[in-house]
Scaffold this motif. Sequence first.
Motif, PDB file in Angstrom:
ATOM      1  N   SER A  83       0.706  -1.314   0.099  1.00  0.00           N
ATOM      2  CA  SER A  83      -0.117   0.090  -0.030  1.00  0.00           C
ATOM      3  C   SER A  83       0.949   1.246   0.093  1.00  0.00           C
ATOM      4  O   SER A  83       0.362   2.332  -0.409  1.00  0.00           O
ATOM      5  CB  SER A  83      -0.709   0.049   1.361  1.00  0.00           C
ATOM      6  OG  SER A  83      -0.240   0.085   2.372  1.00  0.00           O
ATOM      7  N   ASP A 124      -1.934  11.749   0.540  1.00  0.00           N
ATOM      8  CA  ASP A 124      -2.765  10.518  -0.244  1.00  0.00           C
ATOM      9  C   ASP A 124      -3.474   9.846   1.102  1.00  0.00           C
ATOM     10  O   ASP A 124      -4.682   9.272   0.986  1.00  0.00           O
ATOM     11  CB  ASP A 124      -1.749   9.677  -0.762  1.00  0.00           C
ATOM     12  CG  ASP A 124      -2.319   8.745  -1.435  1.00  0.00           C
ATOM     13  OD1 ASP A 124      -3.551   8.900  -2.113  1.00  0.00           O
ATOM     14  OD2 ASP A 124      -1.855   7.628  -1.590  1.00  0.00           O
ATOM     15  N   GLN A 125      -2.999   9.554   2.104  1.00  0.00           N
ATOM     16  CA  GLN A 125      -3.305   8.936   3.226  1.00  0.00           C
ATOM     17  C   GLN A 125      -4.567   9.543   3.796  1.00  0.00           C
ATOM     18  O   GLN A 125      -5.358   8.877   4.276  1.00  0.00           O
ATOM     19  CB  GLN A 125      -2.405   8.534   4.326  1.00  0.00           C
ATOM     20  CG  GLN A 125      -1.269   7.527   3.967  1.00  0.00           C
ATOM     21  CD  GLN A 125      -0.264   7.403   4.909  1.00  0.00           C
ATOM     22  OE1 GLN A 125       0.072   8.236   5.762  1.00  0.00           O
ATOM     23  NE2 GLN A 125       0.497   6.231   4.906  1.00  0.00           N
ATOM     24  N   GLY A 184      -6.679  11.242   2.015  1.00  0.00           N
ATOM     25  CA  GLY A 184      -7.781  11.163   0.956  1.00  0.00           C
ATOM     26  C   GLY A 184      -7.840  12.554   0.028  1.00  0.00           C
ATOM     27  O   GLY A 184      -8.788  12.614  -0.808  1.00  0.00           O
ATOM     28  N   GLU A 207      -8.072  11.496  -3.738  1.00  0.00           N
ATOM     29  CA  GLU A 207      -9.254  10.277  -4.099  1.00  0.00           C
ATOM     30  C   GLU A 207      -9.986  11.016  -5.267  1.00  0.00           C
ATOM     31  O   GLU A 207     -10.404  12.006  -5.197  1.00  0.00           O
ATOM     32  CB  GLU A 207      -9.907  10.311  -2.659  1.00  0.00           C
ATOM     33  CG  GLU A 207     -11.094   9.423  -2.957  1.00  0.00           C
ATOM     34  CD  GLU A 207     -10.394   7.792  -3.095  1.00  0.00           C
ATOM     35  OE1 GLU A 207     -11.015   7.230  -4.118  1.00  0.00           O
ATOM     36  OE2 GLU A 207      -9.377   7.485  -2.529  1.00  0.00           O
ATOM     37  N   SER A 226     -12.890   9.972  -6.228  1.00  0.00           N
ATOM     38  CA  SER A 226     -14.237  10.164  -6.155  1.00  0.00           C
ATOM     39  C   SER A 226     -14.580  11.284  -5.560  1.00  0.00           C
ATOM     40  O   SER A 226     -15.671  11.722  -5.490  1.00  0.00           O
ATOM     41  CB  SER A 226     -14.625   8.978  -4.963  1.00  0.00           C
ATOM     42  OG  SER A 226     -13.703   9.147  -3.929  1.00  0.00           O
ATOM     43  N   ARG A 227     -13.729  12.190  -4.960  1.00  0.00           N
ATOM     44  CA  ARG A 227     -13.984  13.554  -4.454  1.00  0.00           C
ATOM     45  C   ARG A 227     -13.969  14.775  -5.405  1.00  0.00           C
ATOM     46  O   ARG A 227     -14.107  15.766  -5.130  1.00  0.00           O
ATOM     47  CB  ARG A 227     -13.219  13.740  -3.106  1.00  0.00           C
ATOM     48  CG  ARG A 227     -11.647  13.855  -3.295  1.00  0.00           C
ATOM     49  CD  ARG A 227     -11.060  14.828  -2.458  1.00  0.00           C
ATOM     50  NE  ARG A 227     -11.116  16.193  -2.574  1.00  0.00           N
ATOM     51  CZ  ARG A 227     -10.459  16.912  -3.653  1.00  0.00           C
ATOM     52  NH1 ARG A 227      -9.565  16.421  -4.159  1.00  0.00           N
ATOM     53  NH2 ARG A 227     -10.706  18.091  -3.820  1.00  0.00           N
ATOM     54  N   LYS A 228     -13.257  14.252  -6.240  1.00  0.00           N
ATOM     55  CA  LYS A 228     -13.216  15.271  -7.768  1.00  0.00           C
ATOM     56  C   LYS A 228     -14.408  15.988  -8.158  1.00  0.00           C
ATOM     57  O   LYS A 228     -15.272  15.080  -8.447  1.00  0.00           O
ATOM     58  CB  LYS A 228     -12.173  14.952  -8.800  1.00  0.00           C
ATOM     59  CG  LYS A 228     -10.881  14.057  -8.319  1.00  0.00           C
ATOM     60  CD  LYS A 228      -9.780  15.144  -8.177  1.00  0.00           C
ATOM     61  CE  LYS A 228      -8.568  14.556  -7.833  1.00  0.00           C
ATOM     62  NZ  LYS A 228      -7.275  15.436  -7.784  1.00  0.00           N
ATOM     63  N   TYR A 244      -7.830  22.356  -1.809  1.00  0.00           N
ATOM     64  CA  TYR A 244      -8.808  21.160  -1.412  1.00  0.00           C
ATOM     65  C   TYR A 244     -10.101  21.904  -0.698  1.00  0.00           C
ATOM     66  O   TYR A 244     -11.014  21.413  -0.941  1.00  0.00           O
ATOM     67  CB  TYR A 244      -8.044  20.258  -0.373  1.00  0.00           C
ATOM     68  CG  TYR A 244      -9.011  19.311   0.236  1.00  0.00           C
ATOM     69  CD1 TYR A 244      -9.098  18.093  -0.542  1.00  0.00           C
ATOM     70  CD2 TYR A 244      -9.303  19.349   1.609  1.00  0.00           C
ATOM     71  CE1 TYR A 244     -10.130  17.126  -0.092  1.00  0.00           C
ATOM     72  CE2 TYR A 244     -10.136  18.366   2.074  1.00  0.00           C
ATOM     73  CZ  TYR A 244     -10.369  17.168   1.282  1.00  0.00           C
ATOM     74  OH  TYR A 244     -11.357  16.255   1.831  1.00  0.00           O
TER      75      TYR A 244
END
Length: 244
Positions: free
Chosen positions: A17, A72-73, A75, A78, A80-82, A175
Motif C-alpha cells: 500500500s 494521499d493517506q 484522501g 481521492e 471520488s471527491r473530484k 482542497y
Amino acid sequence: FTLKDDRNSMRCVMFRSAGSPDGLANGASVVTHGRMSMYEVRGEVQLLVDIVQPQGTGELQLRLEQLKLKLDQEGLFELSRKRSLPIFPRKIGVVTSPTGAVWQDIQNVISRRYPLTELKIAPALVQGSDAVPSIVEALESLADTDVEVIIVARGGGSLEDLWPFNEEQVARAVYASPVAVISAIGHETDVTVVDMVADVRAPTPSAAAEVAVPDMNDILNNLFSKSQYMSSMMSALMGTYRNM
C-alpha cells in the motif's frame, strides 16, 4: 529486505500500500523514511518503510514524497471527491501573477472560445519565499465571490521555482475551495502536489482555459445543425398533413 552499511544491518518492511519502491535492488545505495516497530514474532526491531529513494536524491524531492504520502493517506488525492466543471461558467476566478504571460494567455483563449464568461483575477506571487501565503490568500479571496470555477496557473520552471505549489498550505487551500479547481502548473511534464489535489489538471495554462469553457463556434454549429434538422422534420410533417 535488509539495509546494511559497513558495520550494521537493519530489517525493513515496506507494504504494498506504500507504493512501488524506487531504486530498491540488491547492492543499491538508498535513502529510506519510515518508523521503528517491534516484530513480536521474532522479537526483532524493524523499520516500517514508506519511502525509498536512490541515494543522492535531493532534500526537496524527499520532502515532496513525504508530503504526497501524507496527503494521499488523508484522501486529498481521492478521485471520488473530484468535482465536475460547470458546462457554461458565467464567471471564472484565476489565481496567477497579473504581470506574466500566463494571465494574457488565459484571457486570449477565453475571449476567443467563450466571450460570455467573465474573468476575475486574484493576483498572487507564484515564485519565491512569499508565494505560499500569497497563493493561499488569493484562493481564499475567491471563496466568498460568485466565481463558479477557479484556475490556478503559472508557467514552467525548475523544481525550486515550482516549489510553492508543492507546499502543504497551498494544497489544503485548493482542497478547501468551495468550487472546482483547474490546475496548470509548469509544463506538461511537471506534476505538483496542487495538480494532484485539484479537480482537473491541465498541461498548460492555455489548456486550462480551453477546459474551463466550451467553444462558441461548436455551440453555434450544433445549434445550426439542430435548426436544419427541425426545419426538415417540420417540412416533412407538413407535407404529410397536406396529403391526408
